[in-house]
Design an enzyme around this catalytic site. Structure first.
Site, short mmCIF file in Angstrom:
data_model
loop_
_atom_site.label_atom_id
_atom_site.label_comp_id
_atom_site.label_asym_id
_atom_site.label_seq_id
_atom_site.Cartn_x
_atom_site.Cartn_y
_atom_site.Cartn_z
N ASP A 33 -9.52 -9.84 8.61
CA ASP A 33 -9.04 -8.47 8.33
C ASP A 33 -10.06 -7.37 8.60
OD1 ASP A 33 -6.86 -6.81 7.46
OD2 ASP A 33 -7.86 -6.54 5.54
N ARG B 16 0.84 -1.19 0.00
CA ARG B 16 0.00 0.00 0.00
C ARG B 16 0.89 1.25 0.00
NH1 ARG B 16 -1.93 0.81 4.36
NH2 ARG B 16 -1.39 -1.07 5.51
N SER C 182 -1.72 -3.76 9.97
CA SER C 182 -1.36 -4.71 8.92
C SER C 182 -0.06 -5.42 9.28
CB SER C 182 -1.15 -3.97 7.59
OG SER C 182 -2.32 -3.27 7.25
N ARG D 163 2.38 -11.97 -0.54
CA ARG D 163 1.03 -12.30 -0.07
C ARG D 163 0.49 -13.56 -0.71
NH1 ARG D 163 -1.59 -8.67 3.81
NH2 ARG D 163 -0.05 -7.04 4.09
N TYR E 228 -1.16 -3.40 -6.85
CA TYR E 228 -0.90 -4.27 -5.69
C TYR E 228 -1.95 -4.15 -4.59
CZ TYR E 228 2.13 -7.31 -2.95
OH TYR E 228 2.65 -8.38 -2.27
N HIS F 208 -10.99 -2.49 11.20
CA HIS F 208 -9.87 -3.30 10.70
C HIS F 208 -9.63 -4.44 11.69
CE1 HIS F 208 -5.37 -3.27 9.32
NE2 HIS F 208 -6.08 -4.09 8.60
N CYS G 291 0.56 -7.66 11.60
CA CYS G 291 0.81 -7.84 13.04
C CYS G 291 0.12 -9.09 13.57
CB CYS G 291 0.34 -6.63 13.82
SG CYS G 291 1.38 -5.18 13.59
N LYS H 162 -9.62 -2.41 1.42
CA LYS H 162 -9.38 -1.24 2.27
C LYS H 162 -10.19 -0.03 1.82
CE LYS H 162 -6.17 -3.66 4.30
NZ LYS H 162 -6.39 -4.22 5.63
O1 SAT Z 1 -2.56 -4.57 0.74
S1 SAT Z 1 -3.56 -4.62 1.80
O2 SAT Z 1 -3.91 -3.27 2.22
O3 SAT Z 1 -4.76 -5.28 1.35
C1 SAT Z 1 -2.93 -5.50 3.11
C2 SAT Z 1 -2.82 -4.74 4.36
O4 SAT Z 1 -2.04 -3.79 4.45
O5 SAT Z 1 -3.49 -5.10 5.34
MN MN Z 2 -5.39 -5.36 6.92
#
Ligand code: SAT
Ligand code: MN
Length: 595
Positions: A288, A71, A263, A379, A212, A241, A265, A221
């Site tokens: 998530d 991100r 994110s 990922r 991405y 979140h 963690c 998000k």
């Molecule tokens: O790339 S994402 O935003 O979907 C993953 C994350 O940062 O939680």
């Molecule tokens: Mn996340």
């Protein structure tokens, strides 16, 4: 250009306008079918964008451009007419100006490419809690990921009908192809042309330049957190979140837990943990995002709006998260992992390193290489239904009633293993001051401590001062039905840098204490920062934890907390008169308790 299945004139009109702007070579309306997925994957394999994996049926590896790996918080905008509506924690450009910049970029940006129209539902199709979005994208990789992460297809168009509402999500990788120009294996725009923009006042998302994750899979998000949080405030619910899990005690009592962590963690690991304590069982509901509404009985109910996991690969193994490993055996997409010589994926922390792989940049890699084989934010994308411990109720339209809310982050020092909030207001204070070391999920420095309130710093679609107030108001409405709030830190280290707590399955021991607190069955001691377990209150049966480590994990270092107060004050000061008085009161109360 038109779809015979789409009865919605507004949607047809938007697609027409987007095509006139972006000038794609062709338009494809996605039906969400397996045939569609297979065709797109086959095309991507043919042009060298995707590598099929012999070891995992129907699974593929992608390597992104090295500039497009996470991100981009610096390029993410919450655009309202007035900057105050976006607040001090969000990047802001005035809507007309931002649209002007982006319209210039969008002009002809899909030249030589197909424009895909993806009707999708966040939440089970037709559920009263679900929201419909439509993503327009020029990335077939995005289409395939959206197939897994959301519910895509004709059924969504049927529910949308002639005059249903949807959230338009316009996405382009920002890499038009001139006639005869060779394509790259991960086309995208340079960083200064990337814009991840949200217009919450009009429920609109425009994303440009990145292919991405959260930059490009706009249901996640952008819609389910940034836009949904703004909608939720207006409508009196919450978009958070958070992971969602169900814990069942040996007596069969069910507890539902949501947990907000930044994110990378450990949300995915916690959401599907295998308890190390006897007789306790975890079922996964989401890893998530949680959408939570007050139900007819006055309790808080949560649904997972997603349909898949977009999990961090490095560190995932049969030791750390066997249920995730079983979820990604097939029908999965891997991005920026290493490719083994026997056509499988590998990443740091999976198991012993192979003697040779192709790294995420496509280069030869051996254990002697100085770089990592998989990118730290590599990922996997996998259907949630493939998780062996996915709850049978994970798609229940009304959701599950939440007993426990957890906040946390990565803190090598200061913050103890667990603390219970004295009450809802104290819990809101804990969430609002949550801090964590930054991770590779964002482009930027890793390991810096930052305040990440409610793990929503990158995801709150309006002024975070108002968001804090919204939490208080939800608590007032929930009253005695409000979930109990806890703060955890699995990431404490010794001065020598060794983990103090084993984490993973052993986190069930902490969850058990929480459940027993909810039922008033176990002790705890009042400290300045909250209620902590006494050493005998945690079930540590079978765990070989040195007494000294346990003491350290459950210690409240008043001086260390006092040293953090100025940072909390600066953090709160940013919100000016938007800071709820109840938060200032909590900070004063903490200072007093610290003495
Ligand atoms: O790339 S994402 O935003 O979907 C993953 C994350 O940062 O939680
Ligand atoms: Mn996340």
């Amino acid at each position: 250009m038109q779809s015979s299945k789409c009865q919605n004139a507004k949607l047809q009109q938007w697609v027409k306008e987007a095509a006139e702007l972006c000038r794609p070579e062709a338009i494809h309306w996605c039906d969400g079918s397996q045939a569609e997925y297979d065709t797109l994957m086959a095309q991507m394999v043919k042009v060298g964008m995707a590598t099929p994996l012999d070891k995992r049926p129907n699974s593929f590896l992608f390597r992104s451009d090295p500039s497009d790996v996470a991100r981009v918080e610096d390029r993410t905008y919450i655009s309202y007419p007035h900057q105050e509506q976006a607040g001090p924690t969000n990047n802001w450009i005035e809507p007309d100006k931002l649209k002007g910049i982006m319209l210039d970029l969008y002009k002809g940006c899909m030249a030589g490419r197909t424009m895909y129209v993806i009707p999708f539902s966040m939440g089970p199709v037709g559920s009263p809690l679900a929201k419909i979005g439509v993503e327009i994208t020029d990335s077939p990789y995005v289409v395939c990921n959206m197939h897994i992460m959301t519910r895509v297809g004709d059924r969504v168009l049927e529910v949308l009908g002639a005059d249903g509402e949807y959230i338009p999500c316009l996405h382009s990788i920002g890499a038009p192809l001139q006639p005869g120009q060779a394509d790259s294996s991960w086309p995208c725009a340079p960083i200064e042309q990337k814009y991840i923009s949200h217009f919450p006042a009009e429920n609109l998302i425009w994303s440009y330049g990145s292919g991405y994750g959260g930059n490009a899979l706009l249901g996640k998000k952008c819609l389910a957190l940034r836009i949904a949080s703004a909608v939720a405030r207006r409508e009196g619910w919450m978009a958070e979140h958070m992971l969602i899990l169900r814990l069942t005690s040996p007596e069969g009592r069910q507890y539902h837990v949501t947990g907000a962590f930044p994110s990378a963690c450990g949300k995915t690991n916690l959401a599907m943990l295998l308890p190390t304590i006897k007789g306790w069982k975890v079922e996964c509901i989401g890893d998530d995002i949680a959408w939570m509404k007050i139900g007819p009985d006055g309790r808080l109910y949560a649904i997972n709006p997603e349909a898949g996991f977009f999990g961090v690969a490095p560190g995932t193994s049969y030791d750390s998260n066997p249920m995730a490993m079983d979820s990604i055996k097939e029908n999965s997409i891997f991005t920026n992992c290493a490719l083994t010589d026997d056509s499988d994926v590998w990443w740091e922390g999976m198991n012993g390193a192979p003697s040779h792989t192709i790294d995420w940049k496509g280069r030869d890699w051996t254990p002697d290489s100085k770089d990592v084989a998989a990118h730290a934010n590599a990922r996997f994308t996998a259907p949630a239904s493939q998780c062996p411990i996915i709850s049978t109720d994970w798609e229940k339209p009304e959701g599950v009633p939440i007993d426990i809310i957890i906040f946390g982050g990565r803190r090598a020092s200061v913050v103890p293993l667990v603390a219970q909030a004295y009450d809802w207001d104290h819990g809101v204070f804990m969430g609002s001051t949550a801090a964590s070391e930054t991770t590779a999920a964002n482009i930027g420095a890793v390991g810096n401590l930052r305040r990440d309130p409610f793990a929503m710093l990158p995801f709150c679609g309006y002024n975070m001062g108002d968001y804090f107030q919204h939490w208080f108001e939800m608590g007032d409405r929930l009253g005695a039905h409000a979930p109990k709030v806890f703060y955890v830190n699995w990431f404490r280290k010794t001065a020598e840098g060794k983990w103090l707590w084993p984490g993973f399955g052993d986190n069930s021991r902490v969850l058990k204490w929480m459940c027993e607190r909810v039922d008033g069955k176990v002790g705890g001691r009042e400290t300045p920062i909250g209620i902590l377990p006494n050493e005998g209150d945690l079930d540590l049966t079978g765990l070989d934890l040195p007494a000294q480590d346990l003491q350290e994990l459950l210690k409240v270092d008043a001086a260390a907390y006092q040293a953090e107060v100025p940072d909390m004050e600066n953090h709160f000061a940013k919100f000016g008169d938007k800071l709820p008085g109840r938060l200032s009161a909590q900070l004063e109360a903490l200072k007093k308790r610290l003495g």
